[in-house]
Every structure is written in C-alpha cells, then in structure tokens.
Scaffold this active site. Structure first.
Site, short mmCIF file in Angstrom:
data_model
loop_
_atom_site.label_atom_id
_atom_site.label_comp_id
_atom_site.label_asym_id
_atom_site.label_seq_id
_atom_site.Cartn_x
_atom_site.Cartn_y
_atom_site.Cartn_z
N SER A 146 0.83 -1.19 0.00
CA SER A 146 0.00 0.00 0.00
C SER A 146 0.88 1.26 0.00
O SER A 146 1.69 1.45 -0.90
CB SER A 146 -0.96 -0.02 1.18
N ASP A 305 -3.20 6.26 -3.77
CA ASP A 305 -1.98 5.66 -3.23
C ASP A 305 -1.46 4.61 -4.20
O ASP A 305 -2.11 4.31 -5.21
CB ASP A 305 -2.22 5.11 -1.82
N ASP A 307 -1.19 1.36 -4.60
CA ASP A 307 -1.97 0.21 -5.08
C ASP A 307 -3.42 0.59 -5.37
O ASP A 307 -4.25 -0.28 -5.65
CB ASP A 307 -1.90 -0.96 -4.09
N ASP A 309 -6.06 1.73 -3.75
CA ASP A 309 -7.26 1.44 -2.97
C ASP A 309 -7.68 2.63 -2.11
O ASP A 309 -8.77 2.62 -1.55
CB ASP A 309 -7.10 0.17 -2.12
#
Length: 576
Positions: A146, A305, A307, A309
């Site tokens: 993340s 961000d 990734d 999500d």
C-alpha cells in the site's frame, strides 16, 4: 529456536538466493540488525503480511512468500472445491520484488497443481478483487505494501468472494501457514515448467475491460450533465503507483476530458522519489498536484496511493489555494451525493457500512435519507464481509467507507477502490460546480444541516521489538487506568473490543459488543464525542482517533483540540 540458531540455519543453507546471501554478509557484524531479522517469523495476520524486504524470517523475501503461499495452498486443497482448476488470481504493484513475488506464488501453487492467473503488468488492488470474482477463482493474492515506505512490500489474501479473508477463514489459513516447516525448502516448480503445464496464465486486457464496463454502472450523472458549459478541470496524480490507466480510462468513458496528469508522478517508481510518503492521507503528497492545479485553475485534484485502494482529494478554497479534504469529509460528501442521486426503490433496505473510527456524520446523513448504518471494526475486510452477508438477507449495499481514505460504491469489488472513488468524486465536483459551489462549500452546507462533526487522529510510530512492547504497554495502561473525563468531557461508556464488553459508567452495567475481538479501546463521551485507541494491524504504529460534534464550528474545534492535547500528553508520558 533462538534467533542465532535461525540465522545460522539461513547462513549455512547452500542454495540460499545469492542476493539474500550477499545481504546477510553485510549484516554479519550487527547483532541488533540480525536479531530484528530473525527473532521471530513475519506475522501472517488476518489481512496477510507486510514487512521490510531482506533476508530473515521477520522479513519479506522469496522464502517467507513461499511459506505463506504453501500455507494458502494447503488451506485451498482442504476447503475449496475445484481449487486446482479454478485457480488463484494474482496481481502486484510497483514495489521492489513485486513481480518476482507474484511469480514465486505461481511456482509454489504450481507444485500443488493449482492454476494461477497472474497479471502481465502492475494493477490496482481493486482490480485484483474484481478479477477473483470475474474469473471465478478460488482465491486472490495482491502483492503490495500500500503506502508504506519503499523498503516494504506485502502479501494480501482474498477469498473466492473477492474480499480480504474474514476472521475465521484467516485463522484457518494462518494455522496452515504456521504448520509449514522449513521456509527454505518449500517445493516449487520453475516458471517455464508451470507455463508449459498451463498452470500459469498471464491475464490483463480482458479483465480490465470487464472492470471498466462495471465502472460505468456507478455513474450518477448523464453525459449532458458532465459536459456542461464550463466542464470540470481535473488534476490527477497516481503517486508513482498503479492507478494511471484505470483512472484515466474510467474518467474519459464517463465524459471527463479536461484531465491533467502530474507527469513527474505518472510513472511507476518503487522509491516514490517525489514524495516523502506516497499516502494521500498526508498533505505533502499533493504538493506537485497543487502547484499544477494553480497553473491550470483546476476545480479538483485527485491522488491515489500506490496500489490504488485509497483516494485523496483537494479542492479550491476560494482564494486560489487548495485544501485537502479529510477522509471523513470526502466520504461524507460522496455518501450524500450517492444517496441524493438514488431512487426511493434503490434506497429501500439499503445500508451504509462504516468503521467504528469513521465520522458519525455519516450516520446522521444516512438517517436523513432513511438509510440504516452498520458499524464494523477497522479494516475494509469487515465491510466486504457484510456485503457478502447481504446476499442472504433483504439488505443491499449502498456505500461503504473508512476515515483512512477508503471508499466503495459498487459491490462488483469487495475492497476499497480508489478508481471508483475517483469517478464519484469528479461527478460530485461537477454536480456542485454546476450549482456554483466548490466541494468545500458543499461540505459546509452539510455541516450547517447536520452539525459540525470534526475528527482527527494521532499516529505514533514505534518500530521493532522495543516498539511493539511499548505499544502493548500503552494499551495495558489505558485498560488498567481508565479515564472518567477527557478534555473536559465526561466519559459515559467504555468499549473494550478485546473482551467484547461495553461498560456504562453511570450505572456500572455491562453490555456485550457484537463485533469480533480486536485490541481496541473506545471511550464514548458526552455531546456525541469519542476517543478510540488501536494499534495498527499493518504498520508499527499506535493510533488514537478523536471525534466531536456540536452545532457550532468554533465549539467543535475547541472540543477536538482539548481531546487531542490530553490524549497525546498521556501517551507521551507512557512512551517516555
């Protein structure tokens, strides 16, 4: 085994990966560094695992990845029908070793005869969640850390519903992982072999197109409303991550064309070299977007961000500057937009799902539209689990969010989705622009209507073994010496989720909390205010959340500051 014995096992292993061996040689003269790398096994928790890259059992490397995959494979063989043919979907982000870990996953699963669908290039986390459902896979794996610093990577596991593992399934997978013996000797097939045996299939465009088709279904405006006389001007930053293509394609298919991408942050970069942290929760991540927003007089700045999500948004504040909305503000605005653009039929038996540390303003807005709110523990896996439960009830999902910039609108994904959030944020900004208002003016209108709900959070990073012990001391202290007053506000109830018990201070009565066990303590104060302490499940941090509400902006600000000051002082005393 002692850490010294575990280190020796690795150091003596003749077939150890050459790069890891070289790093071990460089650590040989630092007992502290070696101890931290080998004193325990990297925790495989309810959401998977996340850790610093490098050699050692407490680090993320090909061997700890193989052990985790071996445990998952054993779980699938014991619990999921047709897991061999249904296979596992695997995606990865831009971090160091991400694609290598995805291939290692396929090599371990291939040794079990389990098929793997691996994306041929990096993809957002929500696309992995979607892919599990679209491919009818037995499970999914996302290789990502993340928004953690560059030295981290991670391994998140999804079940056949496309959601992060719920607690019972996670416990069973964890048990299987823990039963795996020597992580250095987990059986694997070579990449060429799994490809030749049709146990590794590279996927991509077909899944992408299916996801984009679903993305259209969450739209709340028609093309004429979006292509207004003065169309919305957007600046977008992927923060060096995975969201570039999906967000652009998604916005363009809705009719948004005035989109400027921050070029310096458009390319994937495992170092995240233009930001101190690639986290849209932290305002510095928007520095470049704000500069370019001013140049282009943009109406809205959006940033995902790495990734993809989580989504952050900044908007004009009236004097040419930009203000970054909090996660609670953005979620509240999106909730009101979605509900106000839903039909009575769509709202009937609809549910808002939020976490226990997310603003209570969402509950007030949902109630205004006749929608019931459901609270879950922190973590989107609990929201995904609730959506799954709705399949056997008359309830249906309308919106889910958490204060840490995670949002979900369409349940074709079962995790937070920055791509969906970007679509709705831009439609919402376009809607309010047509009415002559910015999103800041829109949130102020909601405050005036429902009350001034303000929130904040203190996050303290305490790394390593010593840090973990200190976090434990803080939670123990709070339990053994509970507050009766915080910041001048009387404590009315104490919720301890570790023992699933709510204590009503005035009567002394106790009630059961019908949520899973978690190391969290929440104080419910007078005037609908609250304080909540919880250690992070994915980072070496302890977080303290605050929420207040009143009919006046100044009063709410003062209440919030008083809560923060008292809690930060108490935590600092314990830490020191």
């Amino acid at each position: 085994m002692t850490w010294q014995a575990t280190y020796k096992k690795w150091n003596d292993y003749q077939s150890l990966d050459k790069d890891l061996k070289q790093q071990l040689v460089g650590m040989a003269n630092s007992d502290k560094e070696l101890e931290d790398a080998f004193y325990k096994e990297l925790t495989f928790g309810t959401g998977g695992m996340r850790g610093i890259l490098g050699p050692g059992t407490n680090r993320l490397n090909i061997y700890t990845i193989r052990k985790a995959v071996e445990g998952l494979a054993n779980y699938l063989e014991a619990n999921v029908n047709d897991c061999y043919s249904r296979g596992v979907a695997v995606a990865y982000d831009c971090r160091y070793m991400s694609k290598e870990f995805a291939v290692e996953t396929a090599k371990v699963l291939g040794a079990h005869g389990i098929k793997t669908y691996v994306f041929e290039s990096l993809r957002p986390t929500p696309v992995l969640s979607f892919a599990v459902r679209y491919l009818h896979a037995a499970a999914g794996i996302m290789i990502t850390a993340s928004h953690n610093p560059p030295e981290y990577n991670g391994f998140k596991v999804y079940n056949e519903d496309g959601g992060q593992l719920p607690l019972q399934e996670a416990a069973e997978v964890i048990a299987k992982v823990q039963k795996v013996g020597n992580e250095l000797t987990v059986p694997v097939k070579e990449q060429q072999e799994v490809e030749q045996d049709d146990l590794l299939t590279w996927v991509g465009e077909k899944v992408d197109q299916a996801y984009l088709r679903q993305l259209k279904t969450i739209s709340k405006l028609d093309l004429a409303e979006i292509k207004q006389k003065d169309p919305l001007k957007i600046v977008f930053t992927p923060l060096h991550g995975t969201s570039h293509d999906m967000v652009l394609n998604g916005l363009q298919q809705l009719g948004f064309n005035d989109i400027h991408v921050v070029a310096e942050q458009a390319e994937p970069d495992p170092e995240f070299s233009t930001v101190a942290s690639p986290n849209p929760e932290e305002h510095q991540a928007f520095t470049m977007a704000i500069e370019q927003g001013k140049e282009r007089n943009a109406d809205i700045l959006i940033g995902a961000d790495p990734d993809a999500d989580r989504l952050g948004v900044a908007v004009q504040d009236g004097d040419g500057s930009y203000q970054v909305l909090t996660g609670n503000q953005l979620g509240t605005l999106m909730l009101d937009f979605v509900l106000s653009h839903s039909t009575p039929e769509q709202i009937t038996n609809g549910r808002l799902i939020k976490t226990i540390v997310t603003t209570e303003m969402g509950r007030a807005i949902a109630a205004h539209y006749g929608v019931e709110t459901i609270d879950t523990l922190t973590g989107f896996k609990f929201i995904g689990e609730k959506i799954k439960q709705f399949e056997s009830t008359k309830e249906h999902f309308l919106f889910g969010y958490e204060e840490s910039y995670g949002y979900l609108i369409g349940d074709f994904v079962r995790d937070k989705d920055a791509v969906q959030a970007a679509m709705i944020a831009c439609e919402m900004a376009s809607y309010w622009k047509a009415k002559g208002k910015t999103l800041l003016e829109a949130i102020n209108q909601l405050y005036e209507q429902h009350g001034y709900f303000f929130e904040d959070m203190t996050s303290i990073t305490l790394k390593g073994k010593d840090g973990a012990e200190k976090i434990g001391e803080i939670m123990t202290n709070v339990r053994e010496n509970p507050f009766t007053e915080i910041g001048g506000l009387k404590v009315e109830q104490i919720e301890d989720y570790q023992i699933q018990e709510r204590t009503l201070l005035e009567s002394g009565n106790k009630e059961e909390i019908n949520l899973p066990v978690e190391n969290v303590v929440k104080y419910l104060l007078e005037n609908n205010s609250w304080v909540c302490l919880r250690p992070s499940g994915t980072e070496p941090k302890i977080k303290c959340y605050y929420g207040v509400s009143s009919n006046y902006r100044k009063q709410s600000k003062t209440m919030l500051e008083n809560l923060k000051q008292e809690m930060e002082h108490r935590i600092s005393v314990i830490v020191e």
